[in-house]
Scaffold this active site. Structure first.
Site, PDB file in Angstrom:
ATOM      1  CG  ASP A  18     -14.145 -35.696  31.203  1.00  0.00           C
ATOM      2  OD1 ASP A  18     -13.839 -36.516  30.262  1.00  0.00           O
ATOM      3  OD2 ASP A  18     -13.675 -34.669  31.305  1.00  0.00           O
ATOM      4  CD  GLU A  52     -11.217 -39.930  30.487  1.00  0.00           C
ATOM      5  OE1 GLU A  52     -10.673 -39.843  29.698  1.00  0.00           O
ATOM      6  OE2 GLU A  52     -11.563 -38.679  31.128  1.00  0.00           O
TER       7      GLU A  52
HETATM    8  C1  GLC Z   1     -11.545 -36.623  28.784  1.00  0.00           C
HETATM    9  C2  GLC Z   1     -12.391 -36.730  27.483  1.00  0.00           C
HETATM   10  C3  GLC Z   1     -11.797 -36.073  26.300  1.00  0.00           C
HETATM   11  C4  GLC Z   1     -11.752 -34.504  26.688  1.00  0.00           C
HETATM   12  C5  GLC Z   1     -10.951 -34.427  28.356  1.00  0.00           C
HETATM   13  C6  GLC Z   1     -11.017 -32.961  28.644  1.00  0.00           C
HETATM   14  O1  GLC Z   1     -10.551 -37.416  28.410  1.00  0.00           O
HETATM   15  O2  GLC Z   1     -12.887 -38.127  27.337  1.00  0.00           O
HETATM   16  O3  GLC Z   1     -12.573 -36.186  25.179  1.00  0.00           O
HETATM   17  O4  GLC Z   1     -11.101 -33.973  25.815  1.00  0.00           O
HETATM   18  O5  GLC Z   1     -11.516 -35.412  29.038  1.00  0.00           O
HETATM   19  O6  GLC Z   1     -12.330 -32.716  29.070  1.00  0.00           O
END
Ligand code: GLC
Length: 563
Positions: free
Chosen positions: A233, A294
């Protein structure tokens, strides 16, 4: 989070090192003659656990619910499930605020439930990927509670603590992606801590080797529980400039949260991120595991950095630029596919997730939505690379945002209303059948079930050979059985065609052609050379005759070329 999403994509731009080398994945466990590994042939499927299947009828999905749907997933053609965070959490950011990395939140079940899920998944050859929230913990994590207890606490330096610039003044101008200053004052110790996201999500200090060791150990712990990898993440945000230089203001004006619009150059994408990724990869390699990222990149040069030199970082950094082609434009898709196809690692395609408005709404024209959902499936499931599906996409689920601010669950939606309505709309319960609550739960679902469950649900679509679901099943089956689709190179054809996106996938002497009409009128394409195409899959009246392929509005034709 379309606004947030766009902001991320636009703001998270950094200097790039172009790395380019042919995709060579070292493999001790190759699944084909090309040396590809399991994750290169696998179809991944993201499950938002709150919303997938509720086994105990408390209105929130759970692990036993997921276990009960494994046969459905197997039959659909899914090889790996990525479960969004299911660890203990106060749920401020619905699990992305983790208070214990090595357990399961009681709302989702127990560790024993997880182990059972893992063993049931294994029986069906489905891999489990967990979501690793690397940038921050919950403010209720024991590390943070200890860290904030005093300036000399053992975990003080596990987070980013600083003195204010002056009385009542934060250390610098950085704003949180989720609104307000990125610094929160703690009166007990008279210092500020840093949080890129909510104040309840303090950033870990990755410059502290103890943090690194503890977090690497978390991954080892889950590998022992049978996990096949992680989706990492928010990796862009792991490090901050140690001198805390102010961020430049990008342009005048304010965002939906009333904050200045900043260029996050001093708190995102610092080069140190790559040291961490290399380390996590070394640990992953010991377990033949995969790391998905991500990764909000500005271009493919930046994406290449995430693969690492010689592919020693992430195997599957997601290409979000593909999700940003927000209209059915053959030219724009062609450009983005070609760019990613030339990247230094294996491409990863997504069209929706829990932060982005569903593809059904982004591409649908209101009239041909199901047809367009099939067209998009035919596109990203036949490209060279690994697709990551999002639950409900396969039945044509529609984004259904709340209509009143007081109904919003996602805090950014309450704060940013009406410009930012939050992400509830793309997180609604999975639509299993046309009974009450779409068969998701017998209790009151945590988010309302969209009215479309009457027409778009697994049970009814399974009986309709023309449904979006049946099309997904067919295209996934074809993908799993075609060497050209699994291993073949990508070659764009008819590149000046503004209406039809078409390409070949070529493997040894097998060539598959994919033709996608991105308009609402019938179109034809002509295949070059003395070829004709034997049909493998099509929608509606789309067909080939000799070298001529006729496509109905938004029609799909996939065929094998014969001389
Ligand atoms: C990433 C996740 C999102 C979350 C953020 C903070 O972007 O996909 O859903 O709010 O991280 O952890």
């Amino acid at each position: 989070m379309r606004k947030i999403t766009l902001r991320l994509a636009v703001l998270l731009v950094s200097a790039c090192l172009a790395a380019s080398s042919a995709v060579a994945q070292k493999s001790s466990h190759a699944v084909d003659a090309e040396g590809h590994q399991w994750w290169q042939h696998a179809v991944f499927y993201e499950i938002y656990p709150r919303s997938f299947a509720d086994s105990n009828n408390d209105g929130v999905g759970d692990l036993n619910g997921i276990a009960s749907k494994l046969d459905y997933l197997k039959d659909l053609g899914v090889d790996a499930i990525w479960i969004s965070p299911c660890f203990p959490s106060p749920q401020i950011d619905f699990g992305y605020d983790v208070s214990d990395y090595e357990n399961i939140d009681p709302m989702y079940g127990t560790l024993a439930d997880f182990d059972r899920l893992a063993s049931e998944a294994k029986k069906r050859h489905i891999h489990i990927i967990l979501d690793f929230v690397v940038n921050h913990t919950s403010d209720q994590h024991k590390w943070f509670l200890e860290s904030k207890s005093s300036r000399t606490s053992a975990h003080r330096d596990w987070y980013v603590w600083r003195d204010g610039k002056g009385p009542g003044e934060a250390p610098n101008n950085w704003v949180s992606l989720f609104g307000g200053s990125a610094w929160k004052f703690d009166p007990t110790t008279n210092q500020y801590y840093y949080h890129f996201f909510y104040a309840e999500q303090p950033d870990l200090n990755w410059r502290n080797p103890a943090v690194k060791d503890a977090m690497f150990d978390v991954t080892r712990w889950w590998y022992k529980h049978g996990v096949a990898g992680f989706r990492l993440d928010a990796v862009d945000t792991l490090f901050e400039d140690p001198k805390l230089k102010d961020n430049p203001i990008l342009r005048p004006g304010k965002n939906d949260f009333g904050d200045p619009i900043e260029d996050n150059k001093n708190n995102t994408k610092l080069p140190e991120v790559h040291d961490v990724l290399r380390g996590l990869r070394q640990v992953a390699d010991e377990s033949d595991a995969v790391l998905i990222g991500e990764t909000w990149t500005a271009d493919v040069a930046e994406l290449n950095q995430y693969y690492g030199k010689g592919n020693n970082e992430l195997q599957l950094p997601m290409d979000f630029l593909f999700t940003m082609v927000n209209k059915l434009s053959p030219a724009e898709f062609r450009k983005q596919i070609a760019a990613v196809d030339a990247a230094s690692g294996w491409p990863t395609f997504v069209i929706s997730n829990h932060d982005i408005v569903r593809s059904y709404d982004r591409y649908g024209d209101g009239k041909h939505n199901d047809q367009i959902a099939k067209l998009m499936a035919a596109l990203y499931l036949t490209l060279r690379g690994t697709p990551i599906m999002y639950y409900g996409e396969e039945i044509g689920m529609k984004t259904t945002p709340p209509t009143r601010q007081e109904d919003v669950k996602d805090p950014i939606g309450r704060k940013g209303w009406p410009g930012e309505k939050g992400r509830d709309g793309e997180r609604t319960p999975m639509q299993w059948n046309s009974s009450e609550n779409a068969g998701f739960s017998k209790g009151t679902p945590w988010l309302p079930v969209p009215p479309t469950y009457k027409t778009h649900n697994v049970a009814d679509e399974s009986k309709d050979p023309d449904s979006v679901l049946e099309f997904y099943r067919k295209v996934l089956k074809l993908r799993h059985t075609s060497s050209a689709l699994l291993d073949g190179s990508y070659k764009a054809i008819n590149e000046s065609d503004a209406s039809v996106l078409s390409y070949l996938r070529v493997y040894k002497n097998q060539t598959v052609v994919v033709a996608l009409n991105m308009t609402d009128t019938p179109r034809k394409i002509h295949l070059e050379g003395n070829t004709s195409a034997k049909e493998l899959l099509h929608t509606g009246g789309s067909a080939a005759q000799g070298a001529e392929v006729s496509l109905e509005p938004y029609g799909v034709f996939i065929g094998e070329l014969t001389k």
